[in-house]
Design a protein around this motif. Structure first.
Motif, PDB file in Angstrom:
ATOM      1  N   THR A 258     -46.664  45.977 -10.365  1.00  0.00           N
ATOM      2  CA  THR A 258     -47.772  46.368  -8.740  1.00  0.00           C
ATOM      3  C   THR A 258     -49.383  45.891  -9.930  1.00  0.00           C
ATOM      4  O   THR A 258     -50.574  46.429  -9.882  1.00  0.00           O
ATOM      5  N   THR A 259     -49.407  45.327 -10.787  1.00  0.00           N
ATOM      6  CA  THR A 259     -50.093  44.716 -11.631  1.00  0.00           C
ATOM      7  C   THR A 259     -51.191  43.490 -11.214  1.00  0.00           C
ATOM      8  O   THR A 259     -51.951  43.079 -11.628  1.00  0.00           O
ATOM      9  N   VAL A 260     -50.156  43.017 -10.385  1.00  0.00           N
ATOM     10  CA  VAL A 260     -51.045  41.776 -10.086  1.00  0.00           C
ATOM     11  C   VAL A 260     -50.882  42.153  -7.649  1.00  0.00           C
ATOM     12  O   VAL A 260     -50.718  43.181  -7.834  1.00  0.00           O
ATOM     13  N   PRO A 261     -52.465  41.596  -7.593  1.00  0.00           N
ATOM     14  CA  PRO A 261     -51.829  41.758  -6.339  1.00  0.00           C
ATOM     15  C   PRO A 261     -51.127  41.593  -5.184  1.00  0.00           C
ATOM     16  O   PRO A 261     -50.286  40.617  -5.352  1.00  0.00           O
ATOM     17  N   GLU A 262     -50.891  42.764  -4.293  1.00  0.00           N
ATOM     18  CA  GLU A 262     -49.142  42.694  -3.670  1.00  0.00           C
ATOM     19  C   GLU A 262     -49.269  41.034  -3.453  1.00  0.00           C
ATOM     20  O   GLU A 262     -50.001  40.324  -2.485  1.00  0.00           O
ATOM     21  N   PRO A 263     -47.694  40.563  -3.683  1.00  0.00           N
ATOM     22  CA  PRO A 263     -47.782  38.729  -3.145  1.00  0.00           C
ATOM     23  C   PRO A 263     -47.128  38.757  -1.833  1.00  0.00           C
ATOM     24  O   PRO A 263     -47.412  39.500  -1.128  1.00  0.00           O
ATOM     25  N   SER A 264     -46.740  37.415  -1.176  1.00  0.00           N
ATOM     26  CA  SER A 264     -47.331  36.969   0.341  1.00  0.00           C
ATOM     27  C   SER A 264     -45.043  36.151  -0.072  1.00  0.00           C
ATOM     28  O   SER A 264     -45.476  35.868  -0.880  1.00  0.00           O
ATOM     29  N   VAL A 265     -44.241  36.744   0.718  1.00  0.00           N
ATOM     30  CA  VAL A 265     -43.306  36.174   1.054  1.00  0.00           C
ATOM     31  C   VAL A 265     -42.600  35.520   2.596  1.00  0.00           C
ATOM     32  O   VAL A 265     -43.434  36.177   3.421  1.00  0.00           O
ATOM     33  N   ASP A 266     -42.468  34.306   2.719  1.00  0.00           N
ATOM     34  CA  ASP A 266     -41.389  33.638   3.283  1.00  0.00           C
ATOM     35  C   ASP A 266     -40.045  32.973   3.228  1.00  0.00           C
ATOM     36  O   ASP A 266     -39.940  33.195   2.528  1.00  0.00           O
ATOM     37  N   VAL A 267     -39.458  33.601   4.766  1.00  0.00           N
ATOM     38  CA  VAL A 267     -38.764  32.777   4.255  1.00  0.00           C
ATOM     39  C   VAL A 267     -38.654  31.168   5.609  1.00  0.00           C
ATOM     40  O   VAL A 267     -39.031  31.123   6.593  1.00  0.00           O
ATOM     41  N   VAL A 268     -38.454  29.772   4.791  1.00  0.00           N
ATOM     42  CA  VAL A 268     -38.456  28.631   5.961  1.00  0.00           C
ATOM     43  C   VAL A 268     -37.367  27.695   5.743  1.00  0.00           C
ATOM     44  O   VAL A 268     -37.239  27.697   3.910  1.00  0.00           O
ATOM     45  N   ASP A 269     -36.713  27.447   6.597  1.00  0.00           N
ATOM     46  CA  ASP A 269     -35.396  26.482   6.678  1.00  0.00           C
ATOM     47  C   ASP A 269     -34.308  27.231   5.801  1.00  0.00           C
ATOM     48  O   ASP A 269     -33.703  26.215   4.708  1.00  0.00           O
ATOM     49  N   GLY A 270     -33.898  28.210   5.160  1.00  0.00           N
ATOM     50  CA  GLY A 270     -33.849  28.414   4.425  1.00  0.00           C
ATOM     51  C   GLY A 270     -33.972  28.639   2.112  1.00  0.00           C
ATOM     52  O   GLY A 270     -33.067  29.027   1.794  1.00  0.00           O
ATOM     53  N   THR A 271     -35.110  28.969   2.666  1.00  0.00           N
ATOM     54  CA  THR A 271     -35.770  28.659   1.235  1.00  0.00           C
ATOM     55  C   THR A 271     -36.601  29.925   0.810  1.00  0.00           C
ATOM     56  O   THR A 271     -37.458  30.069   2.211  1.00  0.00           O
ATOM     57  N   VAL A 272     -36.715  30.968  -0.138  1.00  0.00           N
ATOM     58  CA  VAL A 272     -37.177  31.951   0.179  1.00  0.00           C
ATOM     59  C   VAL A 272     -38.483  31.625  -0.829  1.00  0.00           C
ATOM     60  O   VAL A 272     -38.490  31.143  -1.976  1.00  0.00           O
ATOM     61  N   ILE A 273     -40.220  31.562  -0.495  1.00  0.00           N
ATOM     62  CA  ILE A 273     -41.184  31.098  -0.762  1.00  0.00           C
ATOM     63  C   ILE A 273     -41.988  32.360  -1.230  1.00  0.00           C
ATOM     64  O   ILE A 273     -42.491  33.171  -0.136  1.00  0.00           O
TER      65      ILE A 273
END
Length: 80
Positions: A29-44
């Motif tokens: 929790t030391t950095v701002p909350e990240p964003s996450v997405d899944v595109v064509d079988g890849t987690v970004i």
């Protein structure tokens, strides 16, 4: 799946179940909350200006993701 590139400093666990799997990565929790997405079988994952990617297993490309209290959870369902 190779989460080692992203998780060199994070705690990561993978739990296998009969109908899928769950991957949990403690981002902290030391950095701002990240964003996450899944595109064509890849987690970004985008966190603090850095982008990380890793591929999901071919048999488990149906993924649901969420972040709570600094823990990224990736729920994977079997495609069978």
């Amino acid at each position: 799946m190779n989460t080692e590139q992203f998780t060199s400093d994070q705690l990561a666990r993978k739990y296998e179940y009969d109908d899928g799997a769950v991957i949990a990565i403690d981002l902290g929790t030391t950095v701002p909350e990240p964003s996450v997405d899944v595109v064509d079988g890849t987690v970004i994952i985008v966190s603090d200006g850095e982008q990380y990617e890793f591929d999901l297993p071919v048999e488990r490309t149906d993924a649901h993701t969420f972040i709570k209290n600094g823990v990224l959870t990736i729920e994977l369902e079997d495609n069978a």
